[in-house]
Design a protein around this motif. Sequence first.
Motif, PDB file in Angstrom:
ATOM      1  N   VAL A   6      45.117  71.391  53.514  1.00 10.84           N
ATOM      2  CA  VAL A   6      43.866  71.633  52.782  1.00 10.84           C
ATOM      3  C   VAL A   6      44.227  71.941  51.332  1.00 10.84           C
ATOM      4  N   CYS A   7      43.903  70.991  50.441  1.00 11.53           N
ATOM      5  CA  CYS A   7      44.245  71.096  49.022  1.00 11.53           C
ATOM      6  C   CYS A   7      43.038  71.647  48.264  1.00 11.53           C
ATOM      7  N   HIS A   8      43.315  72.348  47.144  1.00 14.59           N
ATOM      8  CA  HIS A   8      42.180  72.844  46.350  1.00 14.59           C
ATOM      9  C   HIS A   8      41.339  71.674  45.830  1.00 14.59           C
ATOM     10  N   SER A   9      41.950  70.512  45.672  1.00 15.44           N
ATOM     11  CA  SER A   9      41.184  69.326  45.241  1.00 15.44           C
ATOM     12  C   SER A   9      40.132  68.956  46.285  1.00 15.44           C
ATOM     13  N   ASP A  10      40.377  69.270  47.553  1.00 12.16           N
ATOM     14  CA  ASP A  10      39.362  69.009  48.586  1.00 12.16           C
ATOM     15  C   ASP A  10      38.089  69.806  48.263  1.00 12.16           C
ATOM     16  N   GLY A  66      40.773  65.339  52.712  1.00  9.19           N
ATOM     17  CA  GLY A  66      42.088  65.407  53.331  1.00  9.19           C
ATOM     18  C   GLY A  66      43.046  64.344  52.845  1.00  9.19           C
ATOM     19  N   HIS A  67      44.074  64.777  52.046  1.00  5.74           N
ATOM     20  CA  HIS A  67      45.071  63.810  51.571  1.00  5.74           C
ATOM     21  C   HIS A  67      46.491  64.350  51.712  1.00  5.74           C
ATOM     22  N   GLU A  68      46.668  65.179  52.728  1.00 10.32           N
ATOM     23  CA  GLU A  68      48.027  65.642  53.061  1.00 10.32           C
ATOM     24  C   GLU A  68      48.210  65.391  54.561  1.00 10.32           C
ATOM     25  N   ILE A  69      48.414  64.118  54.882  1.00  7.45           N
ATOM     26  CA  ILE A  69      48.302  63.662  56.271  1.00  7.45           C
ATOM     27  C   ILE A  69      49.672  63.417  56.904  1.00  7.45           C
ATOM     28  N   GLY A  72      49.550  60.238  51.580  1.00  8.75           N
ATOM     29  CA  GLY A  72      49.196  61.188  50.528  1.00  8.75           C
ATOM     30  C   GLY A  72      47.840  60.887  49.910  1.00  8.75           C
ATOM     31  N   CYS A  73      47.774  60.988  48.575  1.00  5.97           N
ATOM     32  CA  CYS A  73      46.482  60.980  47.885  1.00  5.97           C
ATOM     33  C   CYS A  73      45.891  59.592  47.680  1.00  5.97           C
ATOM     34  N   PHE A  74      46.698  58.543  47.866  1.00 11.14           N
ATOM     35  CA  PHE A  74      46.115  57.201  47.695  1.00 11.14           C
ATOM     36  C   PHE A  74      46.625  56.269  48.785  1.00 11.14           C
ATOM     37  N   LEU A  85      52.816  66.098  50.892  1.00  8.99           N
ATOM     38  CA  LEU A  85      52.199  64.827  50.486  1.00  8.99           C
ATOM     39  C   LEU A  85      51.315  64.953  49.247  1.00  8.99           C
ATOM     40  N   CYS A  86      50.837  66.168  48.947  1.00  8.15           N
ATOM     41  CA  CYS A  86      50.140  66.352  47.657  1.00  8.15           C
ATOM     42  C   CYS A  86      50.770  67.507  46.887  1.00  8.15           C
ATOM     43  N   ALA A  87      50.714  68.718  47.426  1.00  6.85           N
ATOM     44  CA  ALA A  87      51.263  69.872  46.689  1.00  6.85           C
ATOM     45  C   ALA A  87      52.734  69.643  46.363  1.00  6.85           C
ATOM     46  N   TYR A 124      50.832  79.733  52.192  1.00  4.05           N
ATOM     47  CA  TYR A 124      50.317  79.379  50.883  1.00  4.05           C
ATOM     48  C   TYR A 124      49.550  78.058  50.969  1.00  4.05           C
ATOM     49  N   ARG A 125      49.416  77.540  52.201  1.00  7.67           N
ATOM     50  CA  ARG A 125      48.623  76.338  52.404  1.00  7.67           C
ATOM     51  C   ARG A 125      48.011  76.391  53.793  1.00  7.67           C
ATOM     52  N   PHE A 126      46.707  76.152  53.897  1.00 11.00           N
ATOM     53  CA  PHE A 126      46.102  75.942  55.210  1.00 11.00           C
ATOM     54  C   PHE A 126      46.423  74.518  55.659  1.00 11.00           C
TER      55      PHE A 126
HETATM   56 ZN    ZN Z   1      45.760  67.529  46.711  1.00 15.05          ZN
END
Ligand code: ZN
Length: 360
Positions: A50-54, A72-75, A98-100, A168-170, A347-349
Amino acid sequence: MMDTVVQSQNTLKTPAYAAQTAKAALAPWSIERREPGPHDVLIDILYCGVCHSDIHQARDEWGGSIFPMVPGHEIIGRVVKVGEHVKKWKPGHIVGVGCFVDSCRRCEACRAGEEQYCELGMTLTYNGYERDGKTPTYGGYSTQITVDENYVLNIPKGVPLERAAPLLCAGITTYSPLRHYGLKEGDRLGVVGLGGLGHMAVKFGHAMGAHVTVLSHSPGKRDDALKLGADDFLVTKDEATFKENAGRFDFILDTVSATHDYNAYLGLLRRDGIMVLVGVPEPTPLSAGALIMKRKRLAGSLIGGIRETQEMLDFCAANGIAADVEVIPIQGVNEAYERMLKNDVRYRFVIDLASLKAAS
Ligand code: ZN
Ligand code: NAP
């Protein structure tokens, strides 16, 4: 008529969680994934960070959000089916997305392996459209995803899967600028904000041999920062911090999601120092003098390309690096958003998608 029939035969009904509008909480929904084409892989999703960008996007804080939205982009998942021309992946492989999930593949950026800067625009994993410009993309808060083989990452053995998802993102968002802007061994690195991105920046900075200082507005994170690999910790709520540490850092990586005064942080750089923004708050004013006086640089960076993301994953495996996570069921995702906004995440859900499969 024919189109409709073909479509319904070639899609896979997939449980998901979606925001129907910018004001709505996330709730169960159903999406259709495409059956894998000749170059596609079908992935059974195991975990999604779960990214803050979500939050920014689900609440339309950047404008232009596409609803309904499945963030969701950290799969992380397991390949269950591959198209006939897919060589690289086989059922059973553990992979990441990841993000794309696509890009034009022809522009200068794509050819350089920097697909995130695709001149025609990358295809975001969610809150975007496929290359046809009309089929919406849906992210990892779902049980499966179909992705082109070239936009899938190998997850090296040895990295615990739930702790690999945030890479995948952070992970790539902090690794890429440290490499691109040339962090060197012995450099004094300041990491602003100890959240999902920030805690990865501390781990990477430490592994790359920098002297790492966390700059945080949360005094209670000091012990964690030191455990994560930081050498020092400064509280930014205290005005004196900015005076006492003026000119101290070679490199500052700013991961903060909320508006703050960049000029104050620029004052912490030494001559020729660089501050790189990766956090995306509302716009804030910038004073030219903050850069001119000591020939400082202010730069930005967006995630990373496929090649570099793979390099980062391999670097993590080689250096024993993974995210610090709190695993949650998908039913807890709205509460997780609220807790992130209160800085209550270590530090990440990471969502365990078994919870969605069990409920469907
Ligand atoms: Zn992200
Ligand atoms: P996060 O886990 O919520 O962490 C953000 C951190 O910012 C918090 O832990 C907190 O650290 C600090 N912060 C929050 N509110 C603050 C305030 N009012 N004043 C000062 N500091 C505050 O978020 P994240 O997932 O790491 O994402 C951070 C930002 O990066 C978001 O804006 C996100 O959209 C963006 N992002 C950018 C990219 C890219 O490619 N550039 C990729 C992913 C995400 P302390 O408690 O230590 O101060």
